[in-house]
Design a protein around this motif. Sequence first.
Motif, PDB file in Angstrom:
ATOM      1  N   CYS A   1       0.756  -1.360   0.097  1.00  0.00           N
ATOM      2  CA  CYS A   1       0.197  -0.133   0.010  1.00  0.00           C
ATOM      3  C   CYS A   1       0.942   1.221  -0.107  1.00  0.00           C
ATOM      4  N   ARG A  44      -8.808  -2.422  -3.576  1.00  0.00           N
ATOM      5  CA  ARG A  44      -9.606  -3.183  -2.425  1.00  0.00           C
ATOM      6  C   ARG A  44      -8.584  -4.101  -1.551  1.00  0.00           C
ATOM      7  N   GLU A  62      -8.581  -7.054   1.269  1.00  0.00           N
ATOM      8  CA  GLU A  62      -9.539  -8.433   1.879  1.00  0.00           C
ATOM      9  C   GLU A  62      -8.425  -8.995   3.012  1.00  0.00           C
ATOM     10  N   CYS A  79     -13.878  -8.161   6.928  1.00  0.00           N
ATOM     11  CA  CYS A  79     -12.408  -7.557   6.782  1.00  0.00           C
ATOM     12  C   CYS A  79     -12.180  -7.340   5.481  1.00  0.00           C
ATOM     13  N   TRP A 104     -11.916  -3.652   2.465  1.00  0.00           N
ATOM     14  CA  TRP A 104     -12.066  -2.352   2.297  1.00  0.00           C
ATOM     15  C   TRP A 104     -11.944  -1.766   0.875  1.00  0.00           C
ATOM     16  N   ASP A 105     -12.845  -1.012   0.459  1.00  0.00           N
ATOM     17  CA  ASP A 105     -12.690  -0.412  -0.590  1.00  0.00           C
ATOM     18  C   ASP A 105     -12.067   0.858  -0.846  1.00  0.00           C
ATOM     19  N   GLY A 106     -11.201   0.946  -1.969  1.00  0.00           N
ATOM     20  CA  GLY A 106     -10.594   2.202  -1.929  1.00  0.00           C
ATOM     21  C   GLY A 106     -10.981   3.286  -3.211  1.00  0.00           C
ATOM     22  N   SER A 166      -5.892   7.388  -0.529  1.00  0.00           N
ATOM     23  CA  SER A 166      -6.584   6.120  -0.635  1.00  0.00           C
ATOM     24  C   SER A 166      -5.644   5.087  -0.222  1.00  0.00           C
ATOM     25  N   PHE A 187      -4.784   5.020   3.600  1.00  0.00           N
ATOM     26  CA  PHE A 187      -5.897   4.573   4.225  1.00  0.00           C
ATOM     27  C   PHE A 187      -6.106   3.054   4.220  1.00  0.00           C
ATOM     28  N   ALA A 188      -5.662   2.596   2.895  1.00  0.00           N
ATOM     29  CA  ALA A 188      -5.528   1.076   2.844  1.00  0.00           C
ATOM     30  C   ALA A 188      -4.683   0.392   3.812  1.00  0.00           C
ATOM     31  N   PHE A 248      -5.938   0.681   7.422  1.00  0.00           N
ATOM     32  CA  PHE A 248      -7.145  -0.392   7.567  1.00  0.00           C
ATOM     33  C   PHE A 248      -6.342  -1.914   7.962  1.00  0.00           C
ATOM     34  N   GLU A 252      -6.761  -3.850  11.206  1.00  0.00           N
ATOM     35  CA  GLU A 252      -7.337  -5.189  11.522  1.00  0.00           C
ATOM     36  C   GLU A 252      -6.515  -6.228  11.855  1.00  0.00           C
TER      37      GLU A 252
END
Length: 106
Positions: A35, A47, A49, A64, A66-68, A81, A84-85, A88, A92
């Motif tokens: 990321c 995305r 997962e 779990c 997440w969509d970017g 973005s 943020f990934a 995330f 998690e």
Amino acid sequence: MNIDSLRRYESADDFFALNGSVVMKMTVAAAISVCEQAISHGLVVSRVEGGIWHNPGFEARLDCIWDGADSSVDKVSVEKSNRFAAIFIKSESFQHDTFIIAVSKV
């Protein structure tokens, strides 16, 4: 080198060298690194997962995902973005130890 769908990859270098694919399962550290480096490879993380690694085998978790950002947005939005990934994944990582990263060209 081919992608081994039964392996959990531990390096972002592998992801980029193999042209990143959603069949690649990544450790937390590798996924975060993907990321963080994606924009320098002209990619947006579209995305994430998360799931649990069973060595071998991946248990995807529906709680779990997440969509970017869309790949058509500006570079600043893509960088944000992608950050943020990574956030995330960090958030998690206490419940999920393996992640799949989907990317798109910017």
